[in-house]
Scaffold this motif. Sequence first.
Motif, PDB file in Angstrom:
ATOM      1  N   ASP A 202       1.515  -1.021  -0.307  1.00 57.91           N
ATOM      2  CA  ASP A 202       0.055   0.337   0.137  1.00 57.91           C
ATOM      3  C   ASP A 202       0.375   1.655   0.165  1.00 57.91           C
ATOM      4  OD1 ASP A 202      -2.830  -0.562   0.293  1.00 57.91           O
ATOM      5  OD2 ASP A 202      -2.469  -0.612   1.860  1.00 57.91           O
ATOM      6  N   PRO A 203       0.316   2.368  -1.020  1.00 63.05           N
ATOM      7  CA  PRO A 203       1.398   3.523  -0.799  1.00 63.05           C
ATOM      8  C   PRO A 203       0.898   3.797   1.110  1.00 63.05           C
ATOM      9  CG  PRO A 203      -0.092   3.988  -1.728  1.00 63.05           C
ATOM     10  CD  PRO A 203      -1.051   2.377  -1.480  1.00 63.05           C
TER      11      PRO A 203
ATOM     12  N   LYS B 163       3.897  13.259  -6.707  1.00 68.07           N
ATOM     13  CA  LYS B 163       5.430  13.263  -6.039  1.00 68.07           C
ATOM     14  C   LYS B 163       6.588  13.931  -7.232  1.00 68.07           C
ATOM     15  CE  LYS B 163       6.300   8.696  -7.492  1.00 68.07           C
ATOM     16  NZ  LYS B 163       8.062   8.467  -7.878  1.00 68.07           N
TER      17      LYS B 163
ATOM     18  N   THR C 284       5.134   5.160  -2.497  1.00 63.59           N
ATOM     19  CA  THR C 284       4.146   5.559  -3.319  1.00 63.59           C
ATOM     20  C   THR C 284       3.593   3.906  -4.036  1.00 63.59           C
ATOM     21  OG1 THR C 284       5.052   6.419  -5.478  1.00 63.59           O
ATOM     22  CG2 THR C 284       4.558   7.547  -4.015  1.00 63.59           C
ATOM     23  N   ALA C 285       3.642   2.671  -3.631  1.00 63.17           N
ATOM     24  CA  ALA C 285       3.163   2.076  -3.980  1.00 63.17           C
ATOM     25  C   ALA C 285       2.903   2.048  -5.881  1.00 63.17           C
ATOM     26  CB  ALA C 285       2.415   1.226  -4.005  1.00 63.17           C
TER      27      ALA C 285
ATOM     28  N   VAL D  45       2.502  10.983  -4.079  1.00 66.62           N
ATOM     29  CA  VAL D  45       2.751  10.562  -2.833  1.00 66.62           C
ATOM     30  C   VAL D  45       1.457  11.190  -2.095  1.00 66.62           C
ATOM     31  CG1 VAL D  45       4.455  13.181  -2.924  1.00 66.62           C
ATOM     32  CG2 VAL D  45       4.531  10.470  -1.129  1.00 66.62           C
TER      33      VAL D  45
ATOM     34  N   HIS E 154      -3.947   2.850  -7.602  1.00 67.59           N
ATOM     35  CA  HIS E 154      -3.140   1.974  -7.727  1.00 67.59           C
ATOM     36  C   HIS E 154      -2.197   1.881  -8.790  1.00 67.59           C
ATOM     37  CE1 HIS E 154      -3.606  -0.098  -3.276  1.00 67.59           C
ATOM     38  NE2 HIS E 154      -5.236  -0.496  -3.710  1.00 67.59           N
ATOM     39  N   TYR E 155      -0.966   1.349  -8.616  1.00 73.11           N
ATOM     40  CA  TYR E 155      -0.431   1.622 -10.252  1.00 73.11           C
ATOM     41  C   TYR E 155      -0.851  -0.123 -10.743  1.00 73.11           C
ATOM     42  CZ  TYR E 155       3.236   0.590 -13.598  1.00 73.11           C
ATOM     43  OH  TYR E 155       4.030   0.573 -14.714  1.00 73.11           O
TER      44      TYR E 155
END
Length: 327
Positions: free
Chosen positions: A60-61, A101, A110-111, A116, A228-229
Amino acid sequence: MAMEILNGYDRKGIEKAVSLLRKGEVVAFPTETVYGLGADATNSYAVAKIFEIKKRPKFDPLIVHIGDMDDLFNLTEEIPNEAYSLAKRFWPGPLTMILKKKEKVPGIVTAGLPTVAVRMPSHPVALELIKTFGGPIAAPSANPFGYMSPTKALHVARFLHSKIELILDGGDTPYGIESTIVSFEDGKTYIHRHGAISMEELSEVINPVLERGSSGGKCVAPGELPYHYAPHRPLRIIDGVEEIGEHDSSYLAFTSPDFNPKSKYTKVLSPSGDMREAAANFFSYLIELDREDVKIIYAQRIPKHGLGKAMMERLEKASKKYTHITY
Ligand code: AMP
Ligand code: MG
Protein backbone atom coordinates in the motif's frame (compact mmCIF):
# COMPACT_ATOMS: atom_id res chain seq x y z
CA MET A 1 16.81 -8.54 18.06
CA ALA A 2 16.93 -6.70 21.38
CA MET A 3 14.38 -3.94 21.55
CA GLU A 4 14.57 -0.75 23.57
CA ILE A 5 11.77 1.57 24.58
CA LEU A 6 13.17 5.05 25.12
CA ASN A 7 11.41 8.19 26.23
CA GLY A 8 10.68 10.20 23.09
CA TYR A 9 10.89 13.46 25.03
CA ASP A 10 14.53 12.71 25.89
CA ARG A 11 17.39 13.79 23.67
CA LYS A 12 18.94 10.35 24.03
CA GLY A 13 15.89 8.66 22.56
CA ILE A 14 15.71 11.00 19.59
CA GLU A 15 19.43 10.65 18.88
CA LYS A 16 19.29 6.86 18.98
CA ALA A 17 16.29 6.88 16.63
CA VAL A 18 18.01 9.23 14.21
CA SER A 19 21.15 7.11 14.11
CA LEU A 20 19.05 4.04 13.33
CA LEU A 21 17.16 5.88 10.57
CA ARG A 22 20.44 7.04 9.07
CA LYS A 23 21.60 3.42 8.95
CA GLY A 24 18.48 2.49 7.01
CA GLU A 25 16.76 0.89 9.99
CA VAL A 26 13.13 1.12 11.02
CA VAL A 27 11.93 2.74 14.28
CA ALA A 28 8.52 3.12 15.91
CA PHE A 29 7.44 6.58 17.02
CA PRO A 30 4.31 8.30 18.29
CA THR A 31 2.22 10.68 16.22
CA GLU A 32 -0.97 12.43 17.25
CA THR A 33 -2.99 9.77 15.38
CA VAL A 34 -1.38 6.38 16.13
CA TYR A 35 2.17 4.99 16.49
CA GLY A 36 4.03 4.77 13.21
CA LEU A 37 6.69 2.44 11.90
CA GLY A 38 9.12 4.79 10.19
CA ALA A 39 12.00 4.63 7.75
CA ASP A 40 13.99 7.15 5.70
CA ALA A 41 11.52 7.99 2.91
CA THR A 42 14.34 8.39 0.39
CA ASN A 43 15.83 4.94 1.04
CA SER A 44 13.82 2.28 -0.80
CA TYR A 45 15.67 -0.58 0.86
CA ALA A 46 14.81 0.80 4.31
CA VAL A 47 11.17 1.26 3.25
CA ALA A 48 11.03 -2.36 2.03
CA LYS A 49 11.85 -3.39 5.62
CA ILE A 50 8.63 -1.75 6.81
CA PHE A 51 6.57 -4.08 4.63
CA GLU A 52 8.64 -7.05 5.69
CA ILE A 53 8.08 -6.26 9.37
CA LYS A 54 4.35 -5.61 8.93
CA LYS A 55 3.95 -8.86 7.02
CA ARG A 56 1.40 -7.21 4.81
CA PRO A 57 0.55 -9.47 1.87
CA LYS A 58 0.35 -6.45 -0.42
CA PHE A 59 1.95 -3.08 -0.98
CA ASP A 60 0.00 0.00 0.00
CA PRO A 61 1.25 3.52 -0.50
CA LEU A 62 2.69 4.99 2.71
CA ILE A 63 2.23 8.39 4.25
CA VAL A 64 5.38 10.50 4.21
CA HIS A 65 5.82 12.54 7.38
CA ILE A 66 7.49 15.92 7.01
CA GLY A 67 8.87 18.49 9.43
CA ASP A 68 8.49 21.71 7.45
CA MET A 69 7.30 23.17 4.17
CA ASP A 70 10.73 22.73 2.58
CA ASP A 71 10.26 18.97 2.87
CA LEU A 72 6.96 19.38 1.04
CA PHE A 73 8.60 21.30 -1.81
CA ASN A 74 11.32 18.66 -2.01
CA LEU A 75 8.83 15.82 -2.40
CA THR A 76 5.98 17.24 -4.45
CA GLU A 77 5.13 19.51 -7.35
CA GLU A 78 2.09 21.38 -8.64
CA ILE A 79 0.77 22.14 -5.17
CA PRO A 80 -2.72 23.62 -5.64
CA ASN A 81 -3.93 26.64 -3.68
CA GLU A 82 -6.43 24.48 -1.81
CA ALA A 83 -3.52 22.46 -0.42
CA TYR A 84 -1.81 25.60 0.84
CA SER A 85 -5.01 26.73 2.52
CA LEU A 86 -5.49 23.36 4.20
CA ALA A 87 -1.83 23.21 5.27
CA LYS A 88 -2.11 26.68 6.77
CA ARG A 89 -5.08 25.67 8.86
CA PHE A 90 -4.37 22.02 9.76
CA TRP A 91 -0.58 21.55 9.70
CA PRO A 92 1.06 20.43 11.79
CA GLY A 93 -1.83 18.03 12.40
CA PRO A 94 -3.73 14.90 11.37
CA LEU A 95 -4.40 15.83 7.75
CA THR A 96 -2.77 13.95 4.88
CA MET A 97 -2.68 15.40 1.38
CA ILE A 98 -2.14 13.46 -1.81
CA LEU A 99 -0.02 15.46 -4.24
CA LYS A 100 1.97 14.89 -7.41
CA LYS A 101 5.31 13.38 -6.44
CA LYS A 102 8.75 14.40 -7.56
CA GLU A 103 10.71 11.79 -9.46
CA LYS A 104 13.04 11.13 -6.52
CA VAL A 105 10.30 9.77 -4.23
CA PRO A 106 10.92 6.00 -4.45
CA GLY A 107 8.27 3.84 -6.07
CA ILE A 108 7.98 1.59 -3.04
CA VAL A 109 6.82 4.55 -0.92
CA THR A 110 3.92 5.34 -3.26
CA ALA A 111 3.34 1.74 -4.46
CA GLY A 112 4.21 2.96 -7.94
CA LEU A 113 1.70 5.82 -8.01
CA PRO A 114 2.67 9.19 -9.46
CA THR A 115 1.30 10.82 -6.30
CA VAL A 116 2.57 10.86 -2.73
CA ALA A 117 0.62 11.21 0.52
CA VAL A 118 2.20 13.83 2.80
CA ARG A 119 1.48 14.94 6.34
CA MET A 120 3.15 17.21 8.88
CA PRO A 121 2.38 15.63 12.25
CA SER A 122 1.84 17.79 15.33
CA HIS A 123 3.08 15.32 17.93
CA PRO A 124 6.16 16.94 19.52
CA VAL A 125 8.11 13.65 19.48
CA ALA A 126 7.33 13.01 15.81
CA LEU A 127 8.25 16.56 14.83
CA GLU A 128 11.46 16.50 16.85
CA LEU A 129 12.42 13.17 15.27
CA ILE A 130 11.80 14.36 11.70
CA LYS A 131 13.59 17.66 12.26
CA THR A 132 16.62 16.07 13.93
CA PHE A 133 16.76 13.42 11.22
CA GLY A 134 16.59 16.26 8.73
CA GLY A 135 14.33 14.65 6.17
CA PRO A 136 11.01 12.98 5.50
CA ILE A 137 10.03 9.71 7.20
CA ALA A 138 7.72 7.23 5.49
CA ALA A 139 5.51 5.43 7.98
CA PRO A 140 2.39 3.31 8.15
CA SER A 141 0.83 2.40 11.49
CA ALA A 142 3.10 0.24 13.66
CA ASN A 143 0.94 -2.88 13.74
CA PRO A 144 1.28 -6.15 11.89
CA PHE A 145 -1.20 -6.80 9.13
CA GLY A 146 -4.71 -7.40 10.43
CA TYR A 147 -4.22 -5.92 13.90
CA MET A 148 -5.59 -2.72 15.40
CA SER A 149 -3.53 0.42 15.08
CA PRO A 150 -1.37 0.98 18.17
CA THR A 151 -2.07 3.94 20.45
CA LYS A 152 0.49 3.07 23.15
CA ALA A 153 4.19 2.20 23.04
CA LEU A 154 3.28 -1.05 24.77
CA HIS A 155 0.98 -2.06 21.91
CA VAL A 156 3.88 -1.66 19.52
CA ALA A 157 6.18 -3.59 21.84
CA ARG A 158 3.72 -6.45 22.02
CA PHE A 159 3.32 -6.52 18.24
CA LEU A 160 6.87 -6.00 17.11
CA HIS A 161 9.25 -6.75 19.98
CA SER A 162 11.57 -9.07 18.11
CA LYS A 163 11.44 -7.16 14.85
CA ILE A 164 12.57 -3.62 15.61
CA GLU A 165 15.33 -2.13 17.73
CA LEU A 166 13.66 0.96 19.11
CA ILE A 167 10.30 2.35 20.11
CA LEU A 168 10.13 6.00 21.08
CA ASP A 169 7.58 6.30 23.84
CA GLY A 170 5.42 9.41 23.71
CA GLY A 171 2.57 8.17 25.88
CA ASP A 172 -0.94 7.58 24.54
CA THR A 173 -1.55 9.01 21.09
CA PRO A 174 -4.06 11.89 21.46
CA TYR A 175 -6.45 11.08 18.58
CA GLY A 176 -6.14 7.31 18.42
CA ILE A 177 -7.58 7.26 14.91
CA GLU A 178 -5.97 7.71 11.51
CA SER A 179 -5.43 10.98 9.71
CA THR A 180 -7.97 12.35 7.26
CA ILE A 181 -6.77 11.99 3.66
CA VAL A 182 -7.61 14.45 0.89
CA SER A 183 -6.63 14.83 -2.76
CA PHE A 184 -7.03 17.46 -5.43
CA GLU A 185 -8.08 17.30 -9.04
CA ASP A 186 -9.11 20.00 -11.49
CA GLY A 187 -9.61 22.55 -8.74
CA LYS A 188 -11.69 20.18 -6.64
CA THR A 189 -10.89 18.69 -3.26
CA TYR A 190 -11.78 15.06 -2.51
CA ILE A 191 -11.84 13.18 0.76
CA HIS A 192 -10.18 9.78 0.48
CA ARG A 193 -10.43 8.64 4.04
CA HIS A 194 -12.39 10.04 6.93
CA GLY A 195 -10.25 10.46 10.01
CA ALA A 196 -9.15 12.77 12.78
CA ILE A 197 -10.15 15.99 10.98
CA SER A 198 -13.88 16.08 10.31
CA MET A 199 -15.63 16.95 7.08
CA GLU A 200 -17.14 19.97 8.86
CA GLU A 201 -13.71 21.26 9.84
CA LEU A 202 -12.43 20.80 6.29
CA SER A 203 -15.46 22.60 4.92
CA GLU A 204 -14.60 25.69 6.93
CA VAL A 205 -11.57 26.05 4.68
CA ILE A 206 -12.64 24.42 1.40
CA ASN A 207 -16.26 24.23 0.37
CA PRO A 208 -17.35 21.85 -0.97
CA VAL A 209 -15.13 18.90 -0.18
CA LEU A 210 -16.34 16.01 -2.32
CA GLU A 211 -16.65 12.41 -1.27
CA ARG A 212 -14.29 10.20 -3.25
CA GLY A 213 -16.17 8.74 -6.15
CA SER A 214 -18.84 11.45 -6.16
CA SER A 215 -19.35 13.28 -9.41
CA GLY A 216 -18.17 16.80 -8.88
CA GLY A 217 -19.16 18.04 -12.30
CA LYS A 218 -17.13 15.32 -13.98
CA CYS A 219 -18.33 11.77 -13.55
CA VAL A 220 -15.87 9.74 -11.50
CA ALA A 221 -17.11 6.26 -10.74
CA PRO A 222 -16.02 4.70 -7.45
CA GLY A 223 -12.98 2.54 -8.02
CA GLU A 224 -12.01 4.55 -11.06
CA LEU A 225 -9.60 6.79 -9.23
CA PRO A 226 -6.10 5.32 -9.41
CA TYR A 227 -5.30 4.11 -5.89
CA HIS A 228 -3.01 1.47 -7.28
CA TYR A 229 -0.45 1.56 -9.98
CA ALA A 230 -1.01 -0.98 -12.73
CA PRO A 231 1.16 -1.21 -15.85
CA HIS A 232 -0.38 0.03 -19.12
CA ARG A 233 1.08 -2.82 -21.15
CA PRO A 234 -0.33 -6.33 -20.72
CA LEU A 235 1.65 -8.43 -18.28
CA ARG A 236 2.23 -12.15 -18.25
CA ILE A 237 3.76 -14.16 -15.44
CA ILE A 238 6.24 -16.77 -16.65
CA ASP A 239 8.55 -19.20 -14.91
CA GLY A 240 11.68 -18.44 -16.84
CA VAL A 241 13.41 -16.65 -19.67
CA GLU A 242 12.76 -19.53 -22.12
CA GLU A 243 9.05 -18.67 -22.18
CA ILE A 244 9.64 -15.25 -23.75
CA GLY A 245 8.21 -15.43 -27.27
CA GLU A 246 7.82 -11.80 -28.26
CA HIS A 247 10.81 -9.63 -29.08
CA ASP A 248 8.97 -6.33 -28.61
CA SER A 249 8.68 -7.01 -24.92
CA SER A 250 10.13 -6.25 -21.53
CA TYR A 251 11.25 -8.78 -18.97
CA LEU A 252 11.07 -8.26 -15.24
CA ALA A 253 13.28 -11.04 -13.93
CA PHE A 254 13.37 -11.96 -10.25
CA THR A 255 16.94 -13.30 -10.34
CA SER A 256 19.63 -13.25 -13.03
CA PRO A 257 18.49 -15.24 -16.09
CA ASP A 258 20.51 -18.25 -17.25
CA PHE A 259 20.82 -16.88 -20.75
CA ASN A 260 20.04 -13.64 -22.58
CA PRO A 261 16.32 -12.96 -22.82
CA LYS A 262 14.75 -12.39 -26.20
CA SER A 263 13.04 -9.25 -24.84
CA LYS A 264 14.09 -5.72 -25.79
CA TYR A 265 14.48 -4.59 -22.19
CA THR A 266 15.31 -6.59 -19.10
CA LYS A 267 15.55 -5.67 -15.44
CA VAL A 268 16.66 -8.02 -12.68
CA LEU A 269 14.97 -7.36 -9.32
CA SER A 270 17.70 -9.02 -7.30
CA PRO A 271 20.54 -10.99 -8.92
CA SER A 272 20.91 -13.05 -5.73
CA GLY A 273 17.18 -13.48 -5.08
CA ASP A 274 17.09 -11.22 -2.02
CA MET A 275 13.44 -10.30 -1.34
CA ARG A 276 14.19 -6.98 0.29
CA GLU A 277 16.35 -5.84 -2.59
CA ALA A 278 13.74 -7.07 -5.05
CA ALA A 279 10.94 -5.21 -3.27
CA ALA A 280 13.00 -2.02 -3.13
CA ASN A 281 13.39 -2.16 -6.93
CA PHE A 282 9.98 -3.57 -7.79
CA PHE A 283 7.91 -0.50 -8.66
CA SER A 284 10.65 1.55 -10.25
CA TYR A 285 11.64 -1.34 -12.54
CA LEU A 286 8.06 -2.17 -13.43
CA ILE A 287 7.40 1.46 -14.35
CA GLU A 288 10.62 1.59 -16.36
CA LEU A 289 9.67 -1.55 -18.31
CA ASP A 290 6.13 -0.36 -19.03
CA ARG A 291 7.27 1.33 -22.24
CA GLU A 292 5.31 2.40 -25.27
CA ASP A 293 7.48 0.47 -27.68
CA VAL A 294 6.73 -2.92 -26.12
CA LYS A 295 3.66 -5.09 -26.61
CA ILE A 296 3.90 -7.03 -23.40
CA ILE A 297 5.76 -7.24 -20.11
CA TYR A 298 6.86 -10.69 -19.03
CA ALA A 299 7.41 -11.05 -15.31
CA GLN A 300 9.19 -13.95 -13.72
CA ARG A 301 7.21 -15.70 -11.01
CA ILE A 302 8.49 -14.73 -7.57
CA PRO A 303 8.48 -17.27 -4.71
CA LYS A 304 5.57 -16.42 -2.42
CA HIS A 305 7.42 -16.02 0.83
CA GLY A 306 8.17 -12.81 2.73
CA LEU A 307 7.89 -9.78 0.46
CA GLY A 308 7.46 -12.12 -2.52
CA LYS A 309 3.79 -12.43 -1.62
CA ALA A 310 3.16 -8.71 -1.95
CA MET A 311 5.03 -8.55 -5.25
CA MET A 312 3.11 -11.51 -6.67
CA GLU A 313 -0.17 -9.94 -5.54
CA ARG A 314 0.65 -6.96 -7.77
CA LEU A 315 1.80 -9.08 -10.70
CA GLU A 316 -1.26 -11.33 -10.54
CA LYS A 317 -3.57 -8.33 -10.50
CA ALA A 318 -1.81 -6.83 -13.49
CA SER A 319 -1.84 -10.11 -15.40
CA LYS A 320 -5.60 -10.51 -15.00
CA LYS A 321 -6.28 -7.23 -16.76
CA TYR A 322 -5.57 -8.52 -20.26
CA THR A 323 -6.20 -12.24 -20.21
CA HIS A 324 -7.21 -12.18 -23.87
CA ILE A 325 -3.72 -11.25 -25.09
CA THR A 326 -1.55 -14.25 -25.82
CA TYR A 327 2.02 -13.46 -26.77
P1 AMP B 1 -2.00 4.73 6.92
O1 AMP B 1 -2.64 3.36 6.97
O2 AMP B 1 -2.55 5.67 7.95
O3 AMP B 1 -0.52 4.68 6.92
O4 AMP B 1 -2.43 5.40 5.53
C1 AMP B 1 -2.01 4.91 4.31
C2 AMP B 1 -3.14 5.05 3.36
O5 AMP B 1 -3.05 6.28 2.66
C3 AMP B 1 -3.10 4.02 2.23
O6 AMP B 1 -3.67 2.81 2.62
C4 AMP B 1 -3.87 4.69 1.13
O7 AMP B 1 -5.24 4.46 1.30
C5 AMP B 1 -3.60 6.15 1.36
N1 AMP B 1 -2.62 6.68 0.40
C6 AMP B 1 -1.32 6.89 0.61
N2 AMP B 1 -0.72 7.38 -0.49
C7 AMP B 1 -1.67 7.48 -1.43
C8 AMP B 1 -1.67 7.91 -2.78
N3 AMP B 1 -0.56 8.34 -3.38
N4 AMP B 1 -2.83 7.86 -3.44
C9 AMP B 1 -3.95 7.42 -2.83
N5 AMP B 1 -4.02 7.01 -1.57
C10 AMP B 1 -2.89 7.03 -0.86
MG1 MG C 1 -2.68 1.41 8.79
